[in-house]
Write a protein that holds these residues in place. Structure first.
Motif, PDB file in Angstrom:
ATOM      1  N   GLY A   1       5.311   5.036   0.527  1.00 57.69           N
ATOM      2  CA  GLY A   1       4.891   3.639   0.500  1.00 57.69           C
ATOM      3  C   GLY A   1       5.505   2.873  -0.650  1.00 57.69           C
ATOM      4  O   GLY A   1       6.543   3.258  -1.212  1.00 57.69           O
ATOM      5  N   GLU A   2       4.838   1.775  -1.039  1.00 57.09           N
ATOM      6  CA  GLU A   2       5.377   0.864  -2.039  1.00 57.09           C
ATOM      7  C   GLU A   2       4.608   0.860  -3.356  1.00 57.09           C
ATOM      8  O   GLU A   2       4.944   0.120  -4.269  1.00 57.09           O
ATOM      9  CB  GLU A   2       5.382  -0.566  -1.482  1.00 57.09           C
TER      10      GLU A   2
ATOM     11  N   GLU B   1       0.829  -1.198   0.000  1.00 54.25           N
ATOM     12  CA  GLU B   1       0.000   0.000   0.000  1.00 54.25           C
ATOM     13  C   GLU B   1       0.865   1.251   0.000  1.00 54.25           C
ATOM     14  O   GLU B   1       2.071   1.204   0.245  1.00 54.25           O
ATOM     15  CB  GLU B   1      -0.935   0.021   1.210  1.00 54.25           C
ATOM     16  N   SER B   2       0.225   2.366  -0.276  1.00 52.09           N
ATOM     17  CA  SER B   2       0.912   3.642  -0.197  1.00 52.09           C
ATOM     18  C   SER B   2       1.033   4.045   1.272  1.00 52.09           C
ATOM     19  O   SER B   2       0.361   3.489   2.147  1.00 52.09           O
ATOM     20  CB  SER B   2       0.143   4.707  -0.968  1.00 52.09           C
ATOM     21  N   ASN B   3       1.887   5.002   1.528  1.00 51.24           N
ATOM     22  CA  ASN B   3       2.046   5.528   2.884  1.00 51.24           C
ATOM     23  C   ASN B   3       2.293   7.016   2.751  1.00 51.24           C
ATOM     24  O   ASN B   3       3.365   7.442   2.350  1.00 51.24           O
ATOM     25  CB  ASN B   3       3.202   4.826   3.591  1.00 51.24           C
ATOM     26  N   LEU B   4       1.279   7.788   3.072  1.00 49.44           N
ATOM     27  CA  LEU B   4       1.340   9.225   2.859  1.00 49.44           C
ATOM     28  C   LEU B   4       1.861   9.923   4.112  1.00 49.44           C
ATOM     29  O   LEU B   4       1.465   9.581   5.234  1.00 49.44           O
ATOM     30  CB  LEU B   4      -0.060   9.746   2.515  1.00 49.44           C
ATOM     31  N   THR B   5       2.727  10.888   3.924  1.00 49.46           N
ATOM     32  CA  THR B   5       3.223  11.676   5.050  1.00 49.46           C
ATOM     33  C   THR B   5       3.298  13.147   4.632  1.00 49.46           C
ATOM     34  O   THR B   5       3.448  13.457   3.444  1.00 49.46           O
ATOM     35  CB  THR B   5       4.609  11.188   5.511  1.00 49.46           C
ATOM     36  N   SER B   6       3.169  14.027   5.601  1.00 52.29           N
ATOM     37  CA  SER B   6       3.239  15.459   5.297  1.00 52.29           C
ATOM     38  C   SER B   6       4.693  15.900   5.211  1.00 52.29           C
ATOM     39  O   SER B   6       5.586  15.301   5.808  1.00 52.29           O
ATOM     40  CB  SER B   6       2.510  16.276   6.363  1.00 52.29           C
TER      41      SER B   6
END
Length: 223
Positions: free
Chosen positions: A149-150, A118-123
């Motif tokens: 993420g991946e 899955e994606s992994n969103l960060t600010s």
């Protein structure tokens, strides 16, 4: 006299003993198929088809809906399998089980393997600070978000909590792996004073990230 008796039997030939789906995004799916050929001289009947194993819930096959499938001599039949991971990680304890009228063996297993990613969103940054903005005017700054993420994802929704003096437009923003995107946020003070809020974005695969907002509304005589 010698009498020759020809026994007509089906002969099941399963095209593979495993299906590997590789990495598939959570909430997405990937399909593959296994082919069964009848090289015998009688009808081959697939009497039952099931997906077994502790990871069976991640795999589906229309063939498991029930009923038998008949394959004529010399013909073949493909059985589709779909991998739909609901969590991150390896999901390889599963097999497509085919029960047939083959003289022996009558049961065949096709091992199924895949991994959910899955994606992994960060600010980007700790806050978006607009500084001082005159009442009745507006300022726009970019809120940055990065996909660590991946898998590629798409920001599909953005919202503001806290002060209603901040606004953001919901838009569709594709975000490849390791890329950063800038989401314009506007501060339009209608009164004097310090104001805070939070912008939160959500992706199509359920990842979220938030960034604090701050700004101060000032009157014309406060420059």
């Amino acid at each position: 006299n010698t009498t020759t008796v020809f026994v007509e039997d089906p002969v099941a030939v399963v095209g593979t003993d495993s299906l590997a789906f590789g990495s598939v995004g959570v909430s997405s799916s990937s399909s593959n198929a296994v082919t069964v050929r009848n090289t015998g001289t009688a009808k081959l009947t697939i009497t039952d088809t099931t997906v077994t194993g502790s990871d069976a819930d991640s795999y589906t096959s229309p063939a498991t809906a029930g009923g038998s499938v008949t394959i004529q001599p010399g013909d073949s039949q493909s059985f589709a399998v779909t991998f739909s991971p609901t969590s991150v990680g390896e999901q390889s304890d599963a097999a497509l089980q085919l029960e047939t009228n083959n003289p022996g063996p009558s049961s065949f297993a096709v091992n199924l393997s895949g991994s959910g990613i899955e994606s992994n969103l960060t600010s980007v940054g700790s806050t978006a600070d607009f500084g001082s903005v005159e009442i009745g005017e507006q300022a726009t700054t970019d809120a940055g978000f990065e996909n660590i993420g991946e898998i590629e994802t798409t920001i599909t929704h953005a919202s503001i909590t806290g002060s209603d003096q901040f606004s953001v437009a919901t838009t569709s923003l594709p975000l490849p792996v390791t890329d950063t995107t800038a989401l314009p946020v506007t501060f339009s003070p209608t009164e004097a004073g310090e104001m805070t809020g939070t912008v939160t974005v959500t992706t199509n695969d359920g990842s979220t990230a938030s960034l604090p907002l701050s700004g101060t509304g000032i009157g014309a005589d406060m420059h």
